[in-house]
Design an enzyme around this catalytic site. Sequence first.
Site, short mmCIF file in Angstrom:
data_model
loop_
_atom_site.label_atom_id
_atom_site.label_comp_id
_atom_site.label_asym_id
_atom_site.label_seq_id
_atom_site.Cartn_x
_atom_site.Cartn_y
_atom_site.Cartn_z
N ASP A 175 8.77 -33.40 -9.18
CA ASP A 175 9.98 -33.93 -9.78
C ASP A 175 11.13 -33.05 -9.29
O ASP A 175 10.93 -31.86 -9.01
CB ASP A 175 9.88 -33.86 -11.31
CG ASP A 175 11.18 -34.23 -11.99
OD1 ASP A 175 11.70 -35.33 -11.73
OD2 ASP A 175 11.70 -33.40 -12.76
N ASP A 212 8.61 -30.99 -15.33
CA ASP A 212 9.00 -30.14 -16.46
C ASP A 212 9.54 -30.90 -17.67
O ASP A 212 9.71 -30.31 -18.73
CB ASP A 212 10.06 -29.12 -16.02
CG ASP A 212 11.43 -29.76 -15.83
OD1 ASP A 212 11.49 -30.90 -15.34
OD2 ASP A 212 12.43 -29.12 -16.18
N ASP A 264 8.28 -36.71 -17.45
CA ASP A 264 7.26 -36.40 -16.44
C ASP A 264 5.85 -36.45 -17.02
O ASP A 264 4.87 -36.47 -16.27
CB ASP A 264 7.49 -34.99 -15.86
CG ASP A 264 8.80 -34.88 -15.11
OD1 ASP A 264 9.20 -35.87 -14.48
OD2 ASP A 264 9.43 -33.81 -15.16
#
Length: 343
Positions: A23, A235, A239
Amino acid sequence: FGILIKDPQVLELAHRLNIVAFDKTGTLTIGKPRLLNLISFDSSVDDDAILASAAGLQLGSEHPLAKALLNTAKNRAITPISPVASRALAGIGIEGKPSTGPLANQTLCLQSVASLEASPHIAAILEKAQPCFEAGQTVSVLMRVDPTPLPLALFGFGDELKVSAKAAVSALHKLDIRTVMLSGDNQAAASRVGKLIGVDEVFAQILPGDKAKVIRDLQDAKTNGRRHWVAMVGDGINDAPALAAADVGMAMSTGTDVAMQAAGITLMRGDPELVADAIDISKKTWNKIRQNLFWAFAFNTTGIPLAALGFLSPMLAGSAMALSSFCVLSNALLLKRWRPSKS
């Protein structure tokens, strides 16, 4: 060394990984964006009023972009306008009506560019936002939803890359692992960031709910008839589904509790270089398991026929078994010499 392995099964899977998906925000970047651009569509409403209305929609939010807006308003001594009837729109943004000011009682929505693909105003939005995209900025759009749908302003946010982001990608390439970056940003902005750190592929304009689908698609895209083994590094709350869908989920400790709960590995320092280190310790552990199985079988394959034929006394057989256990344990303890790449 800052690598918390919560699920022992991860050690049996991580050595197989051939794709790592990151990400972007908070994982490869420091996760503290700043407002760099405010581009207005409507000259009749000044920038301060637009900022006050947009910041008001974000009151109480913990999102990094929300904090950036609120910090900018604070630095400019602008009081955010509290909204009425505000609500979060999953994967899109936040909607509400400013209680005062020139935009009072109009329904506004602060949302991502990706969520406006079907809007008749998308061409005008993309044209205005192009300088922001070329600078690698994340863009949010303040839309008037009611009474008439109309774009009011663009906000361009800049977030610094982590110092170790490029080194982390390079370390994975040395392990022959393909790297992927997932981002909700426009393709041009995401590609610029991806090029800076050297990732192999960039998936841009990904809505939060679609990250898990991208992970599954990567797993199913076979090479030479074999599926891919995919790790997800993230994080945030959005996600978590992707972390759970991946073969190995790695969460940054600087992120949310939900992400850490969904992941098998937590990187305690929030350092992306630890990803390659976690895979390396898995490879080393797997090699020790194979070596120990070899020595255990070697002792037994040699000892059992000798004992069956009467060439091995019970005392020697017991000593051989003790020596076998000693060799296996000693070999496993060699893992204590392992150090991360930066040590």
